[in-house]
Write an enzyme that holds these catalytic residues in place. Structure first.
Site, PDB file in Angstrom:
ATOM      1  N   HIS A  66       0.822  -1.207   0.000  1.00 30.52           N
ATOM      2  CA  HIS A  66       0.000   0.000   0.000  1.00 30.52           C
ATOM      3  C   HIS A  66       0.860   1.262   0.000  1.00 30.52           C
ATOM      4  CE1 HIS A  66       0.197   0.251   4.577  1.00 30.52           C
ATOM      5  NE2 HIS A  66       0.460   1.496   4.216  1.00 30.52           N
ATOM      6  N   HIS A 202     -10.083   1.729   8.170  1.00 30.95           N
ATOM      7  CA  HIS A 202      -8.827   1.157   8.679  1.00 30.95           C
ATOM      8  C   HIS A 202      -9.063   0.469  10.020  1.00 30.95           C
ATOM      9  CE1 HIS A 202      -4.608   0.639   9.653  1.00 30.95           C
ATOM     10  NE2 HIS A 202      -4.793   1.275  10.794  1.00 30.95           N
ATOM     11  N   HIS A 204      -7.046  -3.278  12.111  1.00 32.94           N
ATOM     12  CA  HIS A 204      -6.037  -4.294  11.903  1.00 32.94           C
ATOM     13  C   HIS A 204      -6.774  -5.603  11.618  1.00 32.94           C
ATOM     14  CE1 HIS A 204      -3.144  -1.411  14.238  1.00 32.94           C
ATOM     15  NE2 HIS A 204      -3.643  -0.902  13.138  1.00 32.94           N
TER      16      HIS A 204
HETATM   17  C1  IYT Z   1      -4.991   5.500  17.083  1.00 30.84           C
HETATM   18  C2  IYT Z   1      -5.482   5.505  15.660  1.00 30.84           C
HETATM   19  O1  IYT Z   1      -6.619   5.147  15.391  1.00 30.84           O
HETATM   20  N1  IYT Z   1      -4.580   5.880  14.719  1.00 30.84           N
HETATM   21  C3  IYT Z   1      -4.986   5.919  13.294  1.00 30.84           C
HETATM   22  C4  IYT Z   1      -5.658   7.164  12.936  1.00 30.84           C
HETATM   23  C5  IYT Z   1      -4.876   8.399  12.923  1.00 30.84           C
HETATM   24  C6  IYT Z   1      -4.494   8.942  11.738  1.00 30.84           C
HETATM   25  C7  IYT Z   1      -3.879  10.163  11.696  1.00 30.84           C
HETATM   26  C8  IYT Z   1      -4.589   9.082  14.114  1.00 30.84           C
HETATM   27  C9  IYT Z   1      -3.982  10.295  14.080  1.00 30.84           C
HETATM   28  C10 IYT Z   1      -3.603  10.873  12.875  1.00 30.84           C
HETATM   29  O2  IYT Z   1      -2.990  12.070  12.838  1.00 30.84           O
HETATM   30  I1  IYT Z   1      -3.369  10.924   9.850  1.00 30.84           I
HETATM   31  I2  IYT Z   1      -3.623  11.290  15.861  1.00 30.84           I
HETATM   32  C11 IYT Z   1      -3.856   5.546  12.360  1.00 30.84           C
HETATM   33  O3  IYT Z   1      -2.709   5.573  12.726  1.00 30.84           O
HETATM   34  N2  IYT Z   1      -4.237   5.149  11.134  1.00 30.84           N
HETATM   35  C12 IYT Z   1      -3.347   4.650  10.092  1.00 30.84           C
HETATM   36  C13 IYT Z   1      -2.296   5.605   9.593  1.00 30.84           C
HETATM   37  O4  IYT Z   1      -1.446   6.075  10.588  1.00 30.84           O
HETATM   38  C14 IYT Z   1      -2.853   6.780   8.850  1.00 30.84           C
HETATM   39  C15 IYT Z   1      -4.186   4.292   8.890  1.00 30.84           C
HETATM   40  O5  IYT Z   1      -3.705   3.551   8.042  1.00 30.84           O
HETATM   41  O6  IYT Z   1      -5.334   4.775   8.793  1.00 30.84           O
HETATM   42 CU    CU Z   2       0.084  -2.405   3.412  1.00 29.15          CU
HETATM   43 CU    CU Z   3      -3.678   1.080  12.424  1.00 30.28          CU
END
Ligand code: IYT
Ligand code: CU
Ligand code: CU
Length: 316
Positions: A66, A202, A204
């Site tokens: 990705h 998103h 896991h």
């Molecule tokens: C704790 C969680 O849900 N983290 C997510 C969403 C997230 C994205 C961003 C949180 C924050 C951000 O600034 I942009 I604070 C998370 O990490 N998602 C992953 C990527 O990091 C974007 C994903 O693939 O959606």
């Molecule tokens: Cu991937």
């Molecule tokens: Cu994640």
């Protein structure tokens, strides 16, 4: 020669044009192991506002799992590229996701007259691209990879500005053995109208389906529904559902802890979980907001009325 991969800004052939392209491409890398996450950053022209109006992916399904593009105030590293899969991430201050590419997933186009605002007035002087390389077998020949994206950009002010509304749960715990655990998030919307056109989910491994809605006068209208086990790209939204002052935006992630022996909480490793529903929208340039979040655990009362589809797994 950084692998002879194109990078940086290229003006339009016609020098009177306000259009240009920007390449954000890996500088000829050979990932060391499977599931490497590599990041690169590029500054955007800083003197004036510019707008991203199209994304052209360059990625091969055999090597790239990705790609995610972020707008950043400060990248996590100044190296030509860095490993961003562990303690060091993409940005020092997570800003905003702008584009996602996943294997086999269709690539969403921005609607006409819509652009992401970057540069001068955007607080986003850098773009960072994260690439998740999959199976390293594709690199047995040690070739150097130039995967990445080309952005089509313009200095011409766009009538509508694109933005992201992120709904996320931070306090969900998935008990072991339970067939169904829901993570519910909802917020009242109190700003100028947004026009969603794409969405991304998103989680896991334990997420089965993620669904997002607009709730207006008690009526639930689908914005998007997808399995997070499919490529986590931006998919087109259901239909023309706008969100305006007085509406509620709501999302549910359905998880299963069926095959687990311990509880799973929200966290950043692949043994933790996440629950995210991203809405990509456009907004009138007069009062555009580039990024909004909702982290309220949804009120139980509201979610009594969520459509049944939010708990129907999508076969993958
Ligand atoms: C704790 C969680 O849900 N983290 C997510 C969403 C997230 C994205 C961003 C949180 C924050 C951000 O600034 I942009 I604070 C998370 O990490 N998602 C992953 C990527 O990091 C974007 C994903 O693939 O959606
Ligand atoms: Cu991937
Ligand atoms: Cu994640």
């Amino acid at each position: 020669d950084p692998g002879d991969c194109p990078s940086g800004i290229r003006p339009d052939q016609d020098f009177t044009s306000s259009n240009f392209s920007m390449d954000i491409r890996m500088p000829g890398v050979t990932p060391a192991e499977s599931d490497n996450y590599l990041c690169i950053s590029q500054p955007v022209p800083s003197g004036r506002d510019s707008y991203i109006v199209d994304f052209i992916p360059h990625a091969n399904m055999d090597t790239v799992h990705h790609m995610l593009l972020f707008g950043c105030r400060k990248p996590s590293s100044i190296s030509s590229y860095w490993d961003c899969g562990g303690a060091v991430g993409a940005c020092e201050d997570q800003s905003s996701i702008m584009y996602a590419w996943g294997r086999n997933a269709p690539s969403t186009k921005l609607p006409r007259d819509v652009g992401f605002l970057v540069g001068k007035n955007s607080k986003m002087p850098y773009l960072v691209l994260q690439i998740h390389y999959g199976d390293i077998k594709a690199f047995r020949d040690h070739h150097r990879d130039c995967s990445g994206i080309t952005l089509t950009m313009t200095y011409k002010p766009q009538p509508f500005i694109a933005g992201i509304y992120l709904l996320l749960s931070y306090n969900t715990v998935i008990p072991p053995g339970n067939k169904v655990t829901n993570a519910d998030v909802a917020c009242d919307y109190t700003s100028f109208p947004i026009y969603p056109f794409a969405f991304r989910t998103h989680t896991h491994h334990l997420g089965k389906v993620v669904t997002g809605y607009r709730v207006r006068n008690g009526e639930w209208t689908l914005i998007g529904r997808q399995s997070p086990q499919l490529p986590q790209a931006f998919y087109p939204t259901n239909k023309d559902v706008n969100v305006q002052y007085g509406d509620t935006v709501a999302a549910r992630c359905m998880f299963t802890g069926e095959n687990m022996t311990t509880a799973t909480s929200i966290g950043s490793t692949s043994n933790d979980e996440m629950c995210n529903f991203y809405i990509m929208y456009y907004m009138d340039r007069k009062h555009a907001i580039p990024f909004m979040t909702c982290m309220n655990p949804g009120p139980k009362q509201l979610f009594q009325h969520i459509p049944a589809e939010a708990n129907i797994p999508i076969p993958v």
